[in-house]
Write an enzyme that holds these catalytic residues in place. Structure first.
Site, PDB file in Angstrom:
ATOM      1  N   LYS A 170      25.893   2.963  14.222  1.00 57.73           N
ATOM      2  CA  LYS A 170      26.540   4.178  14.742  1.00 57.73           C
ATOM      3  C   LYS A 170      26.797   4.033  16.240  1.00 57.73           C
ATOM      4  O   LYS A 170      27.858   4.404  16.733  1.00 57.73           O
ATOM      5  CB  LYS A 170      25.660   5.403  14.455  1.00 57.73           C
ATOM      6  CG  LYS A 170      25.648   5.792  12.978  1.00 57.73           C
ATOM      7  CD  LYS A 170      24.634   6.896  12.656  1.00 57.73           C
ATOM      8  CE  LYS A 170      24.559   7.115  11.149  1.00 57.73           C
ATOM      9  NZ  LYS A 170      23.603   8.158  10.747  1.00 57.73           N
ATOM     10  N   GLN A 207      18.550  11.204  12.954  1.00 60.54           N
ATOM     11  CA  GLN A 207      18.575  10.261  11.833  1.00 60.54           C
ATOM     12  C   GLN A 207      17.490  10.634  10.816  1.00 60.54           C
ATOM     13  O   GLN A 207      16.331  10.855  11.178  1.00 60.54           O
ATOM     14  CB  GLN A 207      18.381   8.826  12.354  1.00 60.54           C
ATOM     15  CG  GLN A 207      18.556   7.747  11.298  1.00 60.54           C
ATOM     16  CD  GLN A 207      19.958   7.673  10.701  1.00 60.54           C
ATOM     17  OE1 GLN A 207      20.944   7.965  11.360  1.00 60.54           O
ATOM     18  NE2 GLN A 207      20.049   7.300   9.441  1.00 60.54           N
ATOM     19  N   ASP A 259      26.729  16.032  11.955  1.00 62.18           N
ATOM     20  CA  ASP A 259      26.324  15.572  10.618  1.00 62.18           C
ATOM     21  C   ASP A 259      26.684  16.592   9.538  1.00 62.18           C
ATOM     22  O   ASP A 259      26.625  16.280   8.346  1.00 62.18           O
ATOM     23  CB  ASP A 259      24.807  15.339  10.575  1.00 62.18           C
ATOM     24  CG  ASP A 259      24.436  13.857  10.662  1.00 62.18           C
ATOM     25  OD1 ASP A 259      25.223  13.020  10.199  1.00 62.18           O
ATOM     26  OD2 ASP A 259      23.344  13.563  11.173  1.00 62.18           O
TER      27      ASP A 259
HETATM   28  N1  GUN Z   1      20.249   9.208   6.707  1.00 62.51           N
HETATM   29  C1  GUN Z   1      21.003   8.726   5.691  1.00 62.51           C
HETATM   30  N2  GUN Z   1      22.288   9.136   5.841  1.00 62.51           N
HETATM   31  C2  GUN Z   1      22.336   9.881   6.951  1.00 62.51           C
HETATM   32  C3  GUN Z   1      23.388  10.565   7.618  1.00 62.51           C
HETATM   33  O1  GUN Z   1      24.555  10.595   7.202  1.00 62.51           O
HETATM   34  N3  GUN Z   1      23.022  11.198   8.760  1.00 62.51           N
HETATM   35  C4  GUN Z   1      21.752  11.204   9.219  1.00 62.51           C
HETATM   36  N4  GUN Z   1      21.507  11.888  10.337  1.00 62.51           N
HETATM   37  N5  GUN Z   1      20.761  10.589   8.629  1.00 62.51           N
HETATM   38  C5  GUN Z   1      21.062   9.927   7.502  1.00 62.51           C
END
Ligand code: GUN
Length: 279
Positions: free
Chosen positions: A53, A97, A120
């Site tokens: 990311k 996350q 998100d």
């Molecule tokens: N963990 C697995 N997928 C995601 C996501 O799309 N966003 C976040 N913040 N954590 C995750």
């Protein structure tokens, strides 16, 4: 039939270029999109996701602000960090996350994120807006799946869509997006009585289970479009999705590969959300 392979890697690269161009236009107005990335603990998979990311952010002209915290942070300390980020005007998007380490409760943390910075799309306000068909921030993985379907010119209105997996991150928002696109949607999960029969009626299948071979090629309706969100390791340690890929190529009309399908689309969609938040 040989299925069209839906190349998420190529499409995501194109989307990142578009996002970079949009960031540049914002920069001309004196705005640099800022994404706060909160990573708690040392889960190896989360570390990899966060690295991807942050790399994409750089490519897109987004400043990634790293907030790494030890797994023993208290719920109150983590909450205080979120409130600090909500008030920080250089931060346009906040990403915590998931999963959080044991002992931390994710829901109150996600609920505390300013919905206008919730890139998100996990905040109840944003989920509620999506449910009502007036989305603001849509969770990145289902958003990426919808973009892939749109770019492949898959008609959804009036089609039968089956989503396998009912997570808050993928399955539920995916079912809402498909509903909003006028598909007839069935959301399957571990209690579904006859998954094979449900999948056999589906024109579009979205698999988001997290289990190798959760969807078998022989269950698919010939010509179905298959979106595989799974990210697993098979018995040889090779990366694979939830769907029997090779066998499905002969049955489906289109399918996403793993890797190179949904994964890169998730990250590009997150960047779209950050630029949207900064706009
Ligand atoms: N963990 C697995 N997928 C995601 C996501 O799309 N966003 C976040 N913040 N954590 C995750």
């Amino acid at each position: 039939m040989t299925a069209q392979v839906l190349d998420g890697k190529a499409l995501a690269s194109q989307l990142r270029e578009e996002v970079a161009a949009a960031s540049k236009r914002l920069a001309e107005r004196g705005i640099t999109p800022g994404l706060a990335v909160v990573l708690v603990g040392d889960d190896p998979a989360s570390q990899i996701y966060v690295r991807h990311k942050e790399r994409a952010a750089k490519e897109c002209g987004v400043t990634a602000l790293d907030y790494r915290r030890d797994a023993d942070i208290s719920q109150e300390e983590l909450l205080a960090l979120i409130l600090e980020l909500n008030a920080d005007e250089n931060v346009h998007g906040i990403l915590v996350q998931l999963p959080l380490p044991d002992g931390l409760d994710a829901s109150p943390i996600l609920d505390a994120i300013d919905p206008a910075k919730d890139v998100d799309g996990f905040h109840p306000d944003n989920i509620g807006r999506l449910a009502q068909g007036r989305p603001r921030f849509v969770a990145a993985t289902p958003k990426g799946c919808m973009t892939l379907l749109a770019k492949a010119n898959v008609e959804l209105a009036g089609k039968n869509a089956v989503v396998v997996g009912r997570s808050n991150i993928v399955g539920k928002p995916m079912a809402m997006l498909l509903t909003n696109a006028n598909a007839s949607v069935t959301l399957c999960h571990s209690h579904t009585k006859d998954l094979a029969a449900e999948i056999g009626r589906a024109d579009v299948v979205v698999a988001a289970v997290g289990k190798v071979n959760a969807v078998r090629a022989e269950w698919l309706k010939p010509g179905a479009v298959v979106i595989d969100v799974g990210m697993n390791r098979d018995e040889n340690g090779k990366l694979c999705g939830d769907v029997q890929y090779e066998e499905s190529l002969a049955v489906a009309s289109a399918i996403t590969p793993v890797p190179g399908g949904v994964g890169p689309m998730t990250i590009a969609s997150l960047m779209q959300n950050v630029v949207l938040a900064a706009s």
